[in-house]
Design a protein around this motif. Structure first.
Motif, PDB file in Angstrom:
ATOM      1  N   GLU A 162       0.775  -1.271  -0.160  1.00  0.00           N
ATOM      2  CA  GLU A 162      -0.008  -0.064  -0.060  1.00  0.00           C
ATOM      3  C   GLU A 162       1.002   1.207  -0.135  1.00  0.00           C
ATOM      4  OE1 GLU A 162      -3.583   2.263   2.644  1.00  0.00           O
ATOM      5  OE2 GLU A 162      -2.862   0.088   3.080  1.00  0.00           O
ATOM      6  N   THR A 164      -0.549   4.487  -1.111  1.00  0.00           N
ATOM      7  CA  THR A 164      -1.320   5.614  -0.553  1.00  0.00           C
ATOM      8  C   THR A 164      -2.770   4.853  -0.349  1.00  0.00           C
ATOM      9  OG1 THR A 164      -2.855   5.807  -2.690  1.00  0.00           O
ATOM     10  CG2 THR A 164      -0.534   7.153  -2.356  1.00  0.00           C
ATOM     11  N   SER A 165      -3.729   5.699   0.380  1.00  0.00           N
ATOM     12  CA  SER A 165      -5.018   4.950   1.004  1.00  0.00           C
ATOM     13  C   SER A 165      -5.659   4.251  -0.291  1.00  0.00           C
ATOM     14  CB  SER A 165      -5.975   5.992   1.396  1.00  0.00           C
ATOM     15  OG  SER A 165      -6.198   7.187   0.466  1.00  0.00           O
ATOM     16  N   ARG A 166      -5.378   4.795  -1.501  1.00  0.00           N
ATOM     17  CA  ARG A 166      -6.306   4.311  -2.973  1.00  0.00           C
ATOM     18  C   ARG A 166      -5.394   3.256  -3.700  1.00  0.00           C
ATOM     19  NH1 ARG A 166     -10.084   7.968  -4.256  1.00  0.00           N
ATOM     20  NH2 ARG A 166     -10.103   6.753  -6.393  1.00  0.00           N
ATOM     21  N   THR A 167      -4.193   2.654  -3.230  1.00  0.00           N
ATOM     22  CA  THR A 167      -3.581   1.731  -3.636  1.00  0.00           C
ATOM     23  C   THR A 167      -4.477   0.335  -3.626  1.00  0.00           C
ATOM     24  OG1 THR A 167      -1.476   2.776  -3.170  1.00  0.00           O
ATOM     25  CG2 THR A 167      -1.412   0.399  -3.899  1.00  0.00           C
ATOM     26  N   ASP A 189      -4.584   4.862 -12.809  1.00  0.00           N
ATOM     27  CA  ASP A 189      -4.518   4.680 -11.559  1.00  0.00           C
ATOM     28  C   ASP A 189      -4.904   6.205 -11.176  1.00  0.00           C
ATOM     29  OD1 ASP A 189      -2.146   6.483 -10.182  1.00  0.00           O
ATOM     30  OD2 ASP A 189      -1.070   5.401 -11.831  1.00  0.00           O
ATOM     31  N   GLU A 190      -5.600   6.206 -10.005  1.00  0.00           N
ATOM     32  CA  GLU A 190      -6.120   7.770  -9.638  1.00  0.00           C
ATOM     33  C   GLU A 190      -5.507   7.936  -8.090  1.00  0.00           C
ATOM     34  OE1 GLU A 190     -10.327   8.755 -10.411  1.00  0.00           O
ATOM     35  OE2 GLU A 190     -10.477   6.725 -11.143  1.00  0.00           O
ATOM     36  N   GLU A 192      -3.271   6.246  -6.891  1.00  0.00           N
ATOM     37  CA  GLU A 192      -2.554   5.025  -6.278  1.00  0.00           C
ATOM     38  C   GLU A 192      -1.370   5.013  -5.836  1.00  0.00           C
ATOM     39  OE1 GLU A 192      -4.494   1.854  -8.884  1.00  0.00           O
ATOM     40  OE2 GLU A 192      -5.944   3.199  -9.140  1.00  0.00           O
ATOM     41  N   ALA A 195      -0.772  10.558  -4.194  1.00  0.00           N
ATOM     42  CA  ALA A 195      -1.863  11.318  -3.934  1.00  0.00           C
ATOM     43  C   ALA A 195      -2.500  12.412  -4.847  1.00  0.00           C
ATOM     44  CB  ALA A 195      -2.158  11.661  -2.473  1.00  0.00           C
TER      45      ALA A 195
END
Length: 250
Positions: A162, A164-167, A189-190, A192, A195
């Protein structure tokens, strides 16, 4: 080569990695950081100095640009780099964003070339930078082009780290997304890996349908809205197709 000599090479490269990561250091500092005896570190450093891969300045050891020379030569030997050079510049000009060529090496996504458009933000992206395949659009584009058992092997070996929190950290979610990428021909990827950034990438294939890399465009989320994403996706897919054609002539 004996196990002892293998261990010696491993230690030398551990020192090189430490110097590259932290910008240098004195013998005693380095010995503590890599958990080796001072005498061992000193011996390895002297050899590296003699071969001109490391230099000493003000009693601190640092890597030299010899590594840059080695990487530069290797990059220019790669067919995909030769095939993409002009096209990558076109992508950067058309999008005004950050355009990169990635390859897969040792189960990682590796930047091979960078072009910056007029509005490109500073991503501290440079040739040779490595990152997990699952956490970046070009990495996912390449994963989607690999056999399932190869992807599973990479996940088993490295996990889904992980960043970032979006990974993506769930393999089922990743495999669902890889199927979507295969159908649409590009990956997104947004945030990911970084940030606030959106990256869009398309895989590059050769005439034998082997994935050879990926072309990627990255920019701030505020600039790359839904409409612009479709436009950039078309650009990277076209560039990947042109590169595929170019591969036949390099």
């Amino acid at each position: 080569m004996t196990r002892t000599s293998n261990r010696s090479v491993e230690r030398a490269f551990a020192l090189v990695d430490e110097l590259a990561e932290n910008g240098g250091g004195r013998v005693s500092e380095l010995a503590e950081r890599v958990d080796m005896p001072v005498s061992t570190v000193h011996d390895h450093l002297q050899t590296l100095v003699e071969t001109e891969y490391v230099r000493m300045e003000d009693k601190e050891y640092q890597t030299t640009t010899r590594f840059l020379e080695v990487g530069h030569r290797q990059r220019h030997r790669l067919e995909v780099f030769k095939a993409v050079r002009d096209e990558l510049e076109t992508v950067a000009d058309e999008t005004d964003e950050h355009a990169t060529l990635f390859i897969e090496e040792e189960d990682q996504a590796v930047i091979l070339a960078v072009q910056e458009g007029s509005d490109a933000v500073n991503l501290f992206a440079y040739p040779g930078a490595r990152m997990p395949l699952h956490a970046v659009a070009p990495g996912k584009a390449m994963l989607a082009s690999m056999p399932t058992d190869r992807v599973e092997e990479i996940i088993d070996r490295h996990g889904l780290v992980e960043l970032t929190s979006r990974t993506i950290t769930d393999s089922d979610v990743l495999f669902d997304q890889l199927e979507e990428i295969r159908q649409q021909g590009y990956a997104i990827d947004e945030g990911e890996r970084i940030a606030g950034m959106v990256c869009i990438a398309a895989p590059i294939f050769d005439k034998n349908d082997r994935v050879r890399g990926a072309i990627c465009v990255c920019g701030p989320q505020s600039r790359i809205d839904e409409t612009r994403r479709d436009e950039i996706a078309d650009i990277v897919r076209r560039a990947a197709n042109v590169t595929q054609v170019n591969l036949d002539y390099v």
